[in-house]
Each structure stands twice: as structure tokens, then as C-alpha cells.
Design an enzyme around this catalytic site. Structure first.
Site, PDB file in Angstrom:
ATOM      1  N   GLU A  69      26.661  -3.311   5.148  1.00  0.00           N
ATOM      2  CA  GLU A  69      26.362  -1.845   4.641  1.00  0.00           C
ATOM      3  C   GLU A  69      24.741  -1.838   4.806  1.00  0.00           C
ATOM      4  O   GLU A  69      23.996  -2.418   4.472  1.00  0.00           O
ATOM      5  CB  GLU A  69      26.480  -1.522   3.140  1.00  0.00           C
ATOM      6  CG  GLU A  69      25.996  -0.377   2.916  1.00  0.00           C
ATOM      7  CD  GLU A  69      26.842   0.216   1.550  1.00  0.00           C
ATOM      8  OE1 GLU A  69      27.707  -0.275   1.019  1.00  0.00           O
ATOM      9  OE2 GLU A  69      25.975   1.322   0.955  1.00  0.00           O
ATOM     10  N   ASP A 121      14.521  -4.960   7.989  1.00  0.00           N
ATOM     11  CA  ASP A 121      14.925  -3.941   8.846  1.00  0.00           C
ATOM     12  C   ASP A 121      16.441  -4.285   9.259  1.00  0.00           C
ATOM     13  O   ASP A 121      16.582  -5.476  10.052  1.00  0.00           O
ATOM     14  CB  ASP A 121      14.094  -3.877   9.884  1.00  0.00           C
ATOM     15  CG  ASP A 121      14.538  -2.653  10.764  1.00  0.00           C
ATOM     16  OD1 ASP A 121      15.402  -2.190  11.003  1.00  0.00           O
ATOM     17  OD2 ASP A 121      13.289  -2.025  11.496  1.00  0.00           O
ATOM     18  N   ASP A 143      18.499   8.271   6.089  1.00  0.00           N
ATOM     19  CA  ASP A 143      17.569   9.309   5.880  1.00  0.00           C
ATOM     20  C   ASP A 143      17.648  10.267   7.081  1.00  0.00           C
ATOM     21  O   ASP A 143      18.001   9.797   8.312  1.00  0.00           O
ATOM     22  CB  ASP A 143      16.386   8.698   6.029  1.00  0.00           C
ATOM     23  CG  ASP A 143      15.953   7.562   4.918  1.00  0.00           C
ATOM     24  OD1 ASP A 143      16.132   7.889   3.954  1.00  0.00           O
ATOM     25  OD2 ASP A 143      15.987   6.379   5.421  1.00  0.00           O
ATOM     26  N   ASP A 179      25.204  14.148   4.335  1.00  0.00           N
ATOM     27  CA  ASP A 179      25.274  15.677   3.832  1.00  0.00           C
ATOM     28  C   ASP A 179      24.401  16.581   4.608  1.00  0.00           C
ATOM     29  O   ASP A 179      24.039  17.576   4.029  1.00  0.00           O
ATOM     30  CB  ASP A 179      24.744  15.562   2.322  1.00  0.00           C
ATOM     31  CG  ASP A 179      23.444  15.233   1.940  1.00  0.00           C
ATOM     32  OD1 ASP A 179      23.144  14.238   3.021  1.00  0.00           O
ATOM     33  OD2 ASP A 179      22.639  15.582   1.315  1.00  0.00           O
ATOM     34  N   THR A 214      27.831   8.674  -4.664  1.00  0.00           N
ATOM     35  CA  THR A 214      26.451   8.129  -4.881  1.00  0.00           C
ATOM     36  C   THR A 214      25.715   9.306  -5.598  1.00  0.00           C
ATOM     37  O   THR A 214      26.079  10.379  -5.448  1.00  0.00           O
ATOM     38  CB  THR A 214      25.748   7.603  -3.750  1.00  0.00           C
ATOM     39  OG1 THR A 214      25.595   8.407  -2.756  1.00  0.00           O
ATOM     40  CG2 THR A 214      26.771   6.236  -3.270  1.00  0.00           C
ATOM     41  N   PHE A 216      23.361  10.549  -4.100  1.00  0.00           N
ATOM     42  CA  PHE A 216      22.955  11.569  -2.903  1.00  0.00           C
ATOM     43  C   PHE A 216      23.989  12.565  -2.784  1.00  0.00           C
ATOM     44  O   PHE A 216      23.834  13.480  -2.511  1.00  0.00           O
ATOM     45  CB  PHE A 216      22.840  10.779  -1.614  1.00  0.00           C
ATOM     46  CG  PHE A 216      21.480   9.967  -1.578  1.00  0.00           C
ATOM     47  CD1 PHE A 216      20.424  10.582  -1.061  1.00  0.00           C
ATOM     48  CD2 PHE A 216      21.379   8.563  -1.889  1.00  0.00           C
ATOM     49  CE1 PHE A 216      19.227  10.026  -1.176  1.00  0.00           C
ATOM     50  CE2 PHE A 216      20.021   8.062  -2.001  1.00  0.00           C
ATOM     51  CZ  PHE A 216      19.004   8.676  -1.550  1.00  0.00           C
ATOM     52  N   GLU A 217      25.198  12.122  -2.998  1.00  0.00           N
ATOM     53  CA  GLU A 217      26.736  12.920  -2.752  1.00  0.00           C
ATOM     54  C   GLU A 217      26.505  13.770  -3.937  1.00  0.00           C
ATOM     55  O   GLU A 217      26.741  15.176  -3.574  1.00  0.00           O
ATOM     56  CB  GLU A 217      27.851  11.929  -2.756  1.00  0.00           C
ATOM     57  CG  GLU A 217      29.090  12.831  -2.227  1.00  0.00           C
ATOM     58  CD  GLU A 217      29.967  12.250  -1.661  1.00  0.00           C
ATOM     59  OE1 GLU A 217      30.170  10.912  -1.784  1.00  0.00           O
ATOM     60  OE2 GLU A 217      30.927  12.802  -1.220  1.00  0.00           O
TER      61      GLU A 217
HETATM   62  C1  LIG Z   1      18.614   8.186   1.858  1.00  0.00           C
HETATM   63  S1  LIG Z   1      18.900   6.353   1.299  1.00  0.00           S
HETATM   64  C2  LIG Z   1      20.607   6.229   1.144  1.00  0.00           C
HETATM   65  C3  LIG Z   1      21.168   5.010   0.254  1.00  0.00           C
HETATM   66  C4  LIG Z   1      22.408   4.766  -0.166  1.00  0.00           C
HETATM   67  N1  LIG Z   1      23.263   4.255   0.986  1.00  0.00           N
HETATM   68  C5  LIG Z   1      23.048   5.691  -0.851  1.00  0.00           C
HETATM   69  O1  LIG Z   1      24.255   6.476  -0.208  1.00  0.00           O
HETATM   70  O2  LIG Z   1      22.594   6.033  -2.026  1.00  0.00           O
HETATM   71  C6  LIG Z   1      18.632   5.606   2.928  1.00  0.00           C
HETATM   72  C7  LIG Z   1      18.181   4.159   2.661  1.00  0.00           C
HETATM   73  O3  LIG Z   1      18.482   3.459   3.883  1.00  0.00           O
HETATM   74  C8  LIG Z   1      17.295   2.616   3.933  1.00  0.00           C
HETATM   75  N2  LIG Z   1      17.080   2.008   5.162  1.00  0.00           N
HETATM   76  C9  LIG Z   1      16.810   2.887   6.206  1.00  0.00           C
HETATM   77  N3  LIG Z   1      16.433   2.325   7.623  1.00  0.00           N
HETATM   78  C10 LIG Z   1      16.891   0.903   7.062  1.00  0.00           C
HETATM   79  C11 LIG Z   1      16.808   0.018   7.976  1.00  0.00           C
HETATM   80  N4  LIG Z   1      16.456   0.022   9.375  1.00  0.00           N
HETATM   81  N5  LIG Z   1      16.781  -1.437   7.424  1.00  0.00           N
HETATM   82  C12 LIG Z   1      17.402  -1.190   6.257  1.00  0.00           C
HETATM   83  N6  LIG Z   1      17.402  -0.393   5.393  1.00  0.00           N
HETATM   84  C13 LIG Z   1      17.172   0.860   5.705  1.00  0.00           C
HETATM   85  C14 LIG Z   1      16.341   3.356   3.336  1.00  0.00           C
HETATM   86  O4  LIG Z   1      15.200   2.327   2.613  1.00  0.00           O
HETATM   87  C15 LIG Z   1      17.022   3.956   2.182  1.00  0.00           C
HETATM   88  O5  LIG Z   1      16.980   3.167   0.965  1.00  0.00           O
END
Ligand SMILES: C[S@@+](CC[C@H](N)C(=O)[O-])C[C@H]1O[C@@H](n2cnc3c(N)ncnc32)[C@H](O)[C@@H]1O
Length: 235
Positions: A69, A121, A143, A179, A214, A216-217
Site C-alpha cells: 500500500e 519514498d 496526492d 476523488d 477513509t 479522504f473519501e
Molecule cells: C492524500 S494522502 C492519502 C492517504 C491514504 N491513502 C488515505 O486514503 O487516507 C496521500 C499520502 O501519500 C503519501 N505519499 C505520496 N507519495 C509518496 C511516496 N512516494 N512514498 C510514500 N508515501 C507517499 C503522502 O505522504 C500522503 O500521506
């Protein structure tokens, strides 16, 4: 342990275009405690740079199908899915330390033995995973990077998709949810263009019941933004 050469899709060390917002976050006392106690048993550090080979059987202490994930956020989805799916192992990867700490707390609270948490990352982590080693990859609410000049930061783009797909077994699933309508269309175009992925539903998928709702949803639903699920199978 499977040694993996670095993938040209992600040049080590020189990759400066990040898919995440750098953000600091305050940790609660509970998160600080969870991180210090549970990291040694459940954590995996992912350095930037050349691929760090990851032996998944060694990491989980068994051989089972593995779900990756990417961007697990606060970890609620990952913890719920891992709890409901004990025959598969879940590897979450995140850069946001309070989210990692929160997920470690959920691992302990749920007594979850099939979950590990990587900090760093995701693209560097994936470089070190064995080809064909994953049963599924989940990318939930990445994001959206809505401005055109930031589209190069999106997680779902051709080179990253090729890298993720290479780590899926034949028949393994790439599951994305967003979304952000324009990103959903761009995801679909990118995933359709990958010659080794097949759209499992011939279009956007019906919302799978196994993906928990979640924050976000919930926000998206309240704001009237429909959520799109995309499920693609590796040939
Ligand atoms: C908008 S949030 C969604 C979090 C979760 N998936 C949810 O639905 O609640 C996007 C997450 O992806 C992480 N993220 C983005 N690019 C990443 C990367 N290359 N490696 C690890 N995490 C990453 C960000 O830190 C952030 O917490």
C-alpha cells in the site's frame, strides 16, 4: 534474498521530483511511544538511492502473497484491510512520520502479525522489491497535484506504473482510487496505455466493499465529489 538492479524508471539519488508534499507533523505522546517501541519489530527504513533489496519472506517471517500500500496516510485503511485478510501480508509505505506511528499503534492494538510499515519514498522501496513479488498494489487517494505544472509529481504516470507493474505477479492487481475527476481520467488513460495491464472492469470499477471508507473519501462524498476506483490486472 533477491537482488534487484535499480530500475531506469527511477534513477537513484538524482530523483528530485517527489510525489509527496514535504510536511512536518506533530506527534502525539501515543504516537511517539508507538514509534519507539514498535519500529524495531515492524518498521523498515527505506533510504533514497540505489535499490535496497527486500526479502519479503524474511520481512514477514513466512511466504504469503504480499499487498503493497503506497501512501498509507494515518494507516486506518491498511490496518482494517490487513485485519480482514490474514492470509496475505501487507506492506505499507509512507513518508509522514505521525501516520507511520499511528499505523504502528493500530498494528499493536489489532494484534496484526501480517503488517509491516516502511518509512521512505515508495518508488525507492519498489525498486528493491523482487520482480513479480507482489500480489497487489494499492494506491488510495494519492496526492492529486491538480496544477498542470505539478502533474510530473503524480504517482500514477507511465514510468511509475511500469515500475509498479513489474513488481506484480502475473494476475496481480493494481488498485487505485481517487476523488479527483481529472486525475481519475488521467489514471485511466495511463493504465490503459500500459501494454501489460488489463482493465479488470472495462472502465471504472464498482466501489469494492473491501476498501474501507477513509477520511479522504468521507470528505469527498460530503463535497459531492464521486470517488473512482480503478482495478487493473497484470497479464
Ligand atoms: C492524500 S494522502 C492519502 C492517504 C491514504 N491513502 C488515505 O486514503 O487516507 C496521500 C499520502 O501519500 C503519501 N505519499 C505520496 N507519495 C509518496 C511516496 N512516494 N512514498 C510514500 N508515501 C507517499 C503522502 O505522504 C500522503 O500521506
Amino acid at each position: 534474498m533477491t537482488a534487484t538492479d535499480h530500475d531506469p524508471a527511477v534513477p537513484p539519488a538524482s530523483r528530485t521530483i517527489r510525489t509527496f508534499h514535504p510536511r512536518r507533523g506533530r506527534m502525539s505522546d501515543r504516537q511517539t511511544d508507538a514509534l519507539s517501541r514498535l519500529w524495531p519489530a515492524y518498521g523498515l527504513d527505506v533510504p533514497d538511492g540505489p535499490a535496497m533489496p527486500v526479502d519479503l519472506a524474511d520481512l514477514f517471517g513466512r511466504r504469503a502473497p504480499v499487498v503493497l500500500e503506497i501512501g498509507s496516510g494515518m494507516g486506518d485503511t491498511t490496518a482494517a484491510m490487513a485485519a480482514a485478510d490474514p492470509d496475505r501480508d501487507y506492506l505499507a509505505v509512507e513518508v509522514h512520520t505521525p501516520g507511520i506511528a499511528n499505523l504502528l499503534h493500530l498494528v499493536e492494538r489489532g494484534g496484526l502479525r501480517n503488517l509491516r510499515v516502511a518509512e521512505g519514498d515508495a518508488l525507492y522501496l519498489v525498486n528493491g522489491l523482487p520482480e513479480g513479488g507482489l500480489d497487489a498494489v494499492h494506491v488510495f487517494f494519492p496526492d492529486p497535484w491538480p496544477k498542470s505544472r505539478h502533474h510530473k509529481r503524480r504517482l500514477i504516470q507511465p514510468a511509475h506504473v511500469a515500475l509498479l507493474r513489474s513488481r506484480l505477479r502475473s494476475g496481480g492487481m493494481l488498485h487505485c482510487a481517487t476523488d479527483w475527476a481529472e486525475y481519475a481520467d488521467a489514471m485511466r488513460e495511463t493504465l490503459d496505455a500500459d501494454p501489460d495491464l488489463v482493465d479488470a472492469y472495462g472502465g471504472f470499477a464498482p466501489r469494492p466493499a473491501h476498501r474501507p471508507v477513509t477520511k479522504f473519501e468521507r470528505r469527498a462524498i460530503t463535497a459531492g465529489r464521486p470517488v473512482a476506483d480503478l482495478l487493473y490486472r497484470r497479464r
